[in-house]
Design an enzyme around this catalytic site. Structure first.
Site, PDB file in Angstrom:
ATOM      1  N   GLY A   1       0.823  -1.210   0.000  1.00 29.45           N
ATOM      2  CA  GLY A   1       0.000   0.000   0.000  1.00 29.45           C
ATOM      3  C   GLY A   1       0.857   1.260   0.000  1.00 29.45           C
ATOM      4  O   GLY A   1       1.943   1.302  -0.574  1.00 29.45           O
ATOM      5  N   SER A   2       0.388   2.276   0.689  1.00 30.67           N
ATOM      6  CA  SER A   2       1.028   3.594   0.605  1.00 30.67           C
ATOM      7  C   SER A   2       2.401   3.670   1.249  1.00 30.67           C
ATOM      8  O   SER A   2       3.108   4.671   1.064  1.00 30.67           O
ATOM      9  CB  SER A   2       0.110   4.649   1.230  1.00 30.67           C
ATOM     10  OG  SER A   2      -1.055   4.819   0.439  1.00 30.67           O
ATOM     11  N   THR A   3       2.806   2.658   2.007  1.00 28.70           N
ATOM     12  CA  THR A   3       4.178   2.680   2.529  1.00 28.70           C
ATOM     13  C   THR A   3       5.179   2.698   1.375  1.00 28.70           C
ATOM     14  O   THR A   3       6.307   3.173   1.522  1.00 28.70           O
ATOM     15  CB  THR A   3       4.458   1.461   3.436  1.00 28.70           C
ATOM     16  OG1 THR A   3       4.159   0.257   2.717  1.00 28.70           O
ATOM     17  CG2 THR A   3       3.633   1.515   4.703  1.00 28.70           C
TER      18      THR A   3
END
Length: 653
Positions: free
Chosen positions: A289-291
């Protein structure tokens, strides 16, 4: 000397020599008779008295944490065996054993009635019960000492350490990975018959030349315990399916803690489902995801395709790629690259990624260690997946820029984040610090290893500065903030694929937060992943608080002092106001220092305590905020021998 005396001495020498020769001749004749003339007959007798052998589990080396605390050791226990054909009163014997061993009488009686010449009744019982059985002196029943693996910390680091089987063979974790080194010499139980045909058993070592070793891990038992405690609380609070937390040193690659929930107790591992034994840190792959935006940012800045101030239109939250529509959680117009990361805009990430190019980003991700095993000294590590440029459609490329359409392990994400924290070096992670031989000498030592440089030092510092904004008030992860410290990190909320529909689920998510602290001199990288939390699924809400609590405790444990200016900045308005009044009050309270004795810090502000402690040459450990309410050692303690003082602070009611 007279001639007569000389003759007498010579005569005695001849007599003694004759006796020795006669004795030697008798021994030689007897040896010839036994080993040559009667070899076959005596061999038959020996084979008739020999029944067989049973291998006994070998003793195993001890596993220690980095400070010498025992995490796995071997303890002496008793095992009960029998020779069924020698037991006459089988029912009575079964009744006696049943009472002591707490086993069903029928089960024991079945063993006593077997046609085998040897049978185990119960193995690895505590020494007291074994002594009770031995005291009964039952015909055909024997007791022998064995060793059993014991894990004093119970659930602490269980997924890392693993466990052993009934024969002390490694089955999971480090116990299996280092089984050859941990195993000591093998023993066997030899079953014989005496001249009257009565069976008996003796224990003998099996000569193999194999030597036992101990392991010293990089794990810190106290950090491990705290990480498990906080993680378990978070999983219960969010009613999540599972969770894991990884703590590592970004400079060396040493793993300080591996926490996994659900937990299990390796002393009684068979009572748990095999799924609970799994070390999800290395075996479970999920979409980051956004990591992943942190590494997209690093690649773009390193390639000079954007600057932190480069602006992109985020299309008010809707962006069409082919037949697909990408949406942001919040509507945004024009945002700078820094703000795109801070607000975690998927559309902004796509536009940044398109500027960089999929193929270049793919290569950077490979260099950061994704889609490749990290090389950690553990079994079962998976490498994850990234779609190759030639096979990636436009929508696949767009998805990758905000962390979907690929998979990674928590360890890979943490190691990649460590590369940003330490200035751009990808470190090989490891958990075994040293292997010790039986003499206590180091047989093998693991040293930090740089795999490669991923990004420049300057790029890493710029990325760290932008990621610090994620934890600010405007970012997606303010709950990860730690009072008194600069924190950098990235939140992630990734949808899981439903195995039935093969589509992204709208109810199942993985909430993550990966970050490091302090930003100016990182000591810790912490990754938290919560699988399928119920209710609010966002990483900034679910995983970030775990990072904050674990991080604060670890920094205190490692004696890393906070910066007062940052501590004050992190307080809310009420805390600031009360802190100012406390500080003002503290400035009016003189510290009475008797020469050679520890002063009373209670009632003082944090700044005053640090100032006074440093003037006395003391290290200070701070806990909490507000006004000092407790200290250790106590006020008035002799300063001689005191190096560190712990002071606890609490805001006034």
């Amino acid at each position: 000397m007279k001639v007569k005396e000389k003759k007498w001495i010579r005569f005695r020498i001849y007599v003694v020599a004759a006796f020795f020769l006669m004795g030697l001749g008798t021994i030689t004749a007897r040896a010839y008779q036994l080993q040559v003339l009667e070899k076959d007959r005596l061999g038959d007798i020996a084979r008739a008295g020999y029944i067989g052998t049973t291998k006994l589990p070998p003793i195993r080396g001890t596993i220690y944490d980095r400070d010498g605390h025992e995490l796995a050791l071997s303890i002496e226990v008793g095992s009960i065996y029998c020779h069924p054909n020698r037991i006459k009163e089988k029912v009575k014997t079964a009744r006696h054993l049943s009472g002591i061993l707490k086993e069903k009488q029928g089960t024991i009686l079945k063993l006593l009635k077997s046609q085998n010449s040897f049978a185990w009744i119960k193995r690895k019982i505590d020494p007291d019960r074994a002594a009770e059985v031995k005291a009964l002196d039952l015909d055909g029943v024997g007791v022998i000492n064995e060793t059993r693996r014991y894990y004093p910390g119970r659930e602490i680091a269980a997924h890392l350490i693993g466990f052993v089987g009934a024969d002390n063979q490694g089955l999971e974790g480090l116990e299996k990975r280092y089984d050859r080194l941990l195993r000591g010499p093998q023993y066997s139980l030899i079953h014989m018959r005496d001249a009257l045909g009565r069976p008996f058993s003796i224990s003998r070592p099996i000569t193999s030349g194999h030597r036992m070793h101990d392991l010293i891990l990089t794990i810190d038992k106290n950090i491990q315990y705290k990480a498990q405690q906080v993680l378990e609380s978070a999983v219960k609070k969010t009613k999540a399916k599972s969770g894991h937390c990884l703590v590592l040193d970004p400079e060396t690659g040493e793993i300080l803690a591996i926490a996994v929930v659900p937990e299990f107790n390796p002393n009684i591992f068979s009572r748990y489902r095999p799924a609970q034994w799994r070390n999800r840190i290395i075996t479970d792959c999920f979409e980051p995801g956004s990591t992943l935006k942190a590494f997209l940012l690093a690649a773009c800045l390193d390639e000079y395709v954007v600057t932190p101030n480069t602006s992109f239109d985020c299309e008010q939250g809707k962006y069409k790629i082919g037949r697909h529509v990408i949406r942001d959680t919040h509507k945004h117009g024009a945002l700078s690259v820094s703000d795109i990361i801070v607000h975690s805009s998927n559309i902004g990430a796509i536009k940044i990624g398109q500027k960089l190019g999929y193929e270049t980003f793919y290569e950077y991700l490979k260099n950061f260690g994704f889609a490749t095993k990290t090389g950690i000294d553990l079994l079962g590590e998976r490498k994850g997946f990234i779609r190759a440029p030639k096979k990636a459609r436009p929508i696949d490329q767009a998805n990758l820029f905000f962390g979907q359409g690929m998979t990674a392990t928590s360890l890979q994400i943490a190691v990649a984040m460590a590369a940003i924290a330490n200035g751009g070096k990808l470190m090989r992670p490891y958990v075994v610090k040293a292997v010790m031989n039986e003499s206590g000498d180091v047989a093998k030592e693991t040293r930090p290893k740089v795999v490669r440089r991923v990004i420049s030092y300057q790029t890493a510092r710029r990325v760290a500065g932008i990621l610090e904004g994620v934890v600010g008030e405007e970012g997606t992860g303010p709950k990860a903030a730690i009072s008194g410290f600069r924190v950098a990190g990235k939140t992630g909320t990734s949808q899981k694929v439903d195995p039935k529909t093969k589509q992204y689920s709208r109810t199942k998510y993985v909430a993550t937060f990966a970050g490091f602290v302090p930003v100016d001199h990182p000591r810790l990288v912490i990754l938290v992943a919560i699988d399928e939390p119920r209710g609010i699924p966002y990483g900034g809400v679910v995983a970030a608080p775990v990072f904050s609590e674990v991080g604060q405790w670890c920094l205190n444990h490692l004696q890393v002092n906070p910066k007062i200016r940052l501590a004050d900045k992190g307080m809310d308005a009420r805390e600031k106001a009360s802190s100012r009044s406390i500080s003002a009050q503290a400035d009016r309270v003189p510290i009475e220092v008797k020469t050679g004795f520890l002063p009373d810090f209670r009632g003082l502000g944090m700044r005053k305590v640090i100032s006074e402690a440093r003037s006395l040459g003391l290290k200070i450990l701070l806990e909490g905020t507000g006004m000092a309410i407790k200290q250790n050692p106590k006020p008035g303690s002799p300063l001689q021998g005191v190096r560190t003082v712990k002071v606890v602070f609490r805001p006034p009611a």
